[in-house]
Motif scaffolding. Structure first.
Motif, PDB file in Angstrom:
ATOM      1  N   ARG A  15      26.685 -29.044 -35.296  1.00 55.16           N
ATOM      2  CA  ARG A  15      25.472 -29.829 -35.078  1.00 55.16           C
ATOM      3  C   ARG A  15      24.861 -30.278 -36.415  1.00 55.16           C
ATOM      4  O   ARG A  15      24.409 -31.417 -36.554  1.00 55.16           O
ATOM      5  CB  ARG A  15      24.454 -29.042 -34.256  1.00 55.16           C
ATOM      6  N   GLN A  19      24.142 -34.019 -37.970  1.00 53.44           N
ATOM      7  CA  GLN A  19      22.853 -34.437 -38.533  1.00 53.44           C
ATOM      8  C   GLN A  19      23.034 -35.056 -39.920  1.00 53.44           C
ATOM      9  O   GLN A  19      22.379 -36.052 -40.264  1.00 53.44           O
ATOM     10  CB  GLN A  19      21.903 -33.246 -38.609  1.00 53.44           C
ATOM     11  N   SER A  22      24.328 -38.446 -39.498  1.00 51.37           N
ATOM     12  CA  SER A  22      23.267 -39.312 -38.983  1.00 51.37           C
ATOM     13  C   SER A  22      22.303 -39.710 -40.095  1.00 51.37           C
ATOM     14  O   SER A  22      21.793 -40.838 -40.114  1.00 51.37           O
ATOM     15  CB  SER A  22      22.510 -38.604 -37.853  1.00 51.37           C
ATOM     16  N   ALA A  60      26.480 -36.766 -32.675  1.00 48.85           N
ATOM     17  CA  ALA A  60      25.643 -35.874 -31.868  1.00 48.85           C
ATOM     18  C   ALA A  60      25.935 -34.408 -32.157  1.00 48.85           C
ATOM     19  O   ALA A  60      25.281 -33.528 -31.602  1.00 48.85           O
ATOM     20  CB  ALA A  60      25.856 -36.159 -30.385  1.00 48.85           C
ATOM     21  N   THR A 327      12.078 -37.448 -35.205  1.00 49.06           N
ATOM     22  CA  THR A 327      13.416 -37.025 -34.804  1.00 49.06           C
ATOM     23  C   THR A 327      13.677 -37.215 -33.316  1.00 49.06           C
ATOM     24  O   THR A 327      14.826 -37.295 -32.897  1.00 49.06           O
ATOM     25  CB  THR A 327      13.654 -35.544 -35.148  1.00 49.06           C
ATOM     26  N   LEU A 328      12.614 -37.270 -32.510  1.00 45.07           N
ATOM     27  CA  LEU A 328      12.762 -37.408 -31.068  1.00 45.07           C
ATOM     28  C   LEU A 328      12.051 -38.662 -30.575  1.00 45.07           C
ATOM     29  O   LEU A 328      11.059 -39.101 -31.153  1.00 45.07           O
ATOM     30  CB  LEU A 328      12.165 -36.200 -30.335  1.00 45.07           C
ATOM     31  N   TRP A 341      15.197 -37.978 -26.409  1.00 43.29           N
ATOM     32  CA  TRP A 341      16.385 -38.510 -27.079  1.00 43.29           C
ATOM     33  C   TRP A 341      16.366 -38.116 -28.554  1.00 43.29           C
ATOM     34  O   TRP A 341      15.314 -38.145 -29.190  1.00 43.29           O
ATOM     35  CB  TRP A 341      16.411 -40.040 -26.992  1.00 43.29           C
ATOM     36  N   HIS A 342      17.546 -37.768 -29.086  1.00 42.78           N
ATOM     37  CA  HIS A 342      17.696 -37.572 -30.524  1.00 42.78           C
ATOM     38  C   HIS A 342      17.785 -38.949 -31.169  1.00 42.78           C
ATOM     39  O   HIS A 342      18.702 -39.725 -30.876  1.00 42.78           O
ATOM     40  CB  HIS A 342      18.964 -36.778 -30.844  1.00 42.78           C
ATOM     41  N   THR A 345      21.068 -39.704 -33.531  1.00 43.06           N
ATOM     42  CA  THR A 345      22.373 -39.822 -32.876  1.00 43.06           C
ATOM     43  C   THR A 345      22.351 -40.725 -31.658  1.00 43.06           C
ATOM     44  O   THR A 345      23.393 -41.012 -31.090  1.00 43.06           O
ATOM     45  CB  THR A 345      22.879 -38.435 -32.453  1.00 43.06           C
ATOM     46  N   SER A 349      18.691 -35.482 -25.460  1.00 42.96           N
ATOM     47  CA  SER A 349      18.624 -34.109 -25.946  1.00 42.96           C
ATOM     48  C   SER A 349      18.456 -33.092 -24.837  1.00 42.96           C
ATOM     49  O   SER A 349      18.484 -31.888 -25.096  1.00 42.96           O
ATOM     50  CB  SER A 349      17.461 -33.956 -26.937  1.00 42.96           C
TER      51      SER A 349
END
Length: 459
Positions: A15, A19, A22, A60, A327-328, A341-342, A345, A349
């Motif tokens: 993960r 990141q 991303s 992701a 971030t969201l 949602w992220h 990516t 989420s």
């Protein structure tokens, strides 16, 4: 092992790897997966090429790929510069790729270790954070549905827009109206405070966007002319230089606040009305949602194309907001669901969250990002723990009809709602009335006899 030296599981490292990729993508103009693949094939060829599906999973943090595929992917991303302009990709032996080879090797070692010694995943937190928002005062005066509201950046004032045609500025210390404007071009539908707090922008049913200088001795306006139909959403960039607007004429328009002129052509793509807009805290992304059920993320640096978030809503999107750290992205709409949602990516989420009976019209993050509140057609407020993606307590019966607007104060201790019953209600953290509790008149849905029945309805 992460670069910081902290030992983690393979899943956590994967993960984290996603990141990091991303972040690189965001630094290079956040190109879509379509553009990344097309650009990579053009300048690198197909040896080691990644499909769009693979890219989505890798970014992701959900898929491990070979070193050849990783190098192809990183080189493709790095074929854009920090301004989002195309440039020559680094060569296969370029020093810029050395850290990525090291990250891949560390990840591959953890992967091999995980296969030899499987580790049970760490349990997720089970208890949501406590929350207590109780009923405070009611701001009265509007005699039509309150469809939009916003706090000033210092939290001392509130602006409300109503179908009665008035845009009102309130002093929250005295709960008194300190300014009011009305236009002859139809009621205001959307309103926002500028980041410096001196101006209010609102869009109305006839497609007019006006900026009100609240410090002027008499109402002074700057008009943004371009829309041909109702303007349902307005949003400032964090630095206050850019304004985004959208509504029933489908396109999203960008404006130079200083000059009042439109920047380029409208951003097109959404089919039908656009109900909601939000600009990310770093000012780089614009999110839009509307009648065609899609959520789009636009790159404000390049203003070309948009990423459509996959497997989203099944009905129109009515509300969305970025988390304070960017971030969201939270979205909600007519299908009655809340989705997270992220942003980096472009992936969901968590599974869709449900609870409201009917459409969700409004949502807001608390300033610290730990709490989200939603409001909708059923007249209730619902609180959600952002970390666990779980509901907190029972719903609050907020208004005698649909709730169309909600906002947290900058300090997070005050929540304000507006609804079809024409009232503006204040909710104070720690007040006596808690989620699930209310007075009998609201619980029974007894209308206020002074409220005029509304004649128009938002989407």
């Amino acid at each position: 092992m992460l670069e910081s030296g902290t030992y983690v599981t393979y899943e956590e490292a994967l993960r984290h790897f996603g990141q990091e990729l991303s972040e690189l993508r965001a630094q290079r103009g956040a190109p879509s997966f379509d553009r990344m693949r097309a650009r990579g094939l053009k300048v690198l060829g197909d040896a080691g090429a990644c499909s769009k599906g693979t890219m989505s999973k890798v970014f992701a943090g959900g898929q491990f790929i070979s070193l050849d595929k990783l190098i192809w992917l990183v080189r493709a991303v790095m074929s854009w510069d920090e301004y989002g302009e195309e440039c020559a990709p680094p060569g296969r032996r370029d020093e810029d790729l050395t850290p990525w080879r090291g990250r891949w090797q560390s990840l591959n070692a953890l992967r091999a270790q995980a296969r030899r010694h499987p580790v049970s995943p760490s349990p997720r937190p089970s208890e949501p954070r406590p929350v207590s928002f109780g009923r405070g005062d009611v701001l009265t005066g509007h005699d039509g549905p309150v469809v939009s509201l916003a706090f000033s950046p210092d939290g001392g004032r509130l602006v409300t827009a109503s179908e009665d045609g008035a845009v009102r500025l309130w002093n929250l210390a005295t709960h008194k109206v300190i300014g009011e404007i009305r236009t002859s071009d139809g009621p205001a539908l959307s309103v926002a405070f500028s980041p410096e707090g001196g101006r209010v922008v609102f869009g109305n049913r006839e497609g007019l966007v006006l900026m009100w200088d609240t410090a002027a001795p008499s109402p002074a306006f700057v008009g943004f002319k371009g829309h041909e139909a109702a303007v349902w959403a307005v949003s400032f960039s964090p630095d206050g230089r850019l304004l985004a607007t959208a509504g029933d004429d489908s396109g999203v328009r960008l404006w130079d606040v200083a000059t009042g002129t439109q920047i380029g052509e409208p951003l097109t793509g959404p089919a039908g009305s656009v109900w909601a807009l939000a600009i990310s805290p770093d000012g780089r992304l614009l999110a839009s949602g509307g009648e065609d059920t899609t959520v789009r993320l636009w790159n404000l640096t390049t203003r070309t194309g948009a990423d459509i978030l996959p497997a989203g809503h099944t009905a129109s999107v009515q509300a969305l907001a970025f988390s304070p750290d960017g971030t969201l992205l939270a979205t909600a709409g007519k299908d009655g669901t809340l989705r997270f949602w992220h942003v980096a990516t472009r992936t969901r989420s968590a599974e869709p969250l449900t609870g409201h009976a009917g459409s969700v019209y409004a949502l807001a993050f608390s300033p610290d990002g730990s709490l989200l509140v939603t409001a909708g057609k059923d007249g209730t407020l619902r609180f959600w723990d952002v970390a666990t993606r779980t509901p907190i307590g029972d719903p609050v019966i907020a208004h005698t009809g649909p709730v169309w607007a909600v906002a947290f104060s900058p300090g997070g201790r005050l929540l304000v709602t507006g609804g079809k019953d024409s009232s503006v209600r204040l909710w104070e953290e720690g007040a006596a009335v808690r989620p699930g509790e209310t007075d009998s008149s609201v619980a029974l849905g007894v209308p206020d006899p002074s409220v005029r029945p509304p004649t128009t309805t938002p989407p």
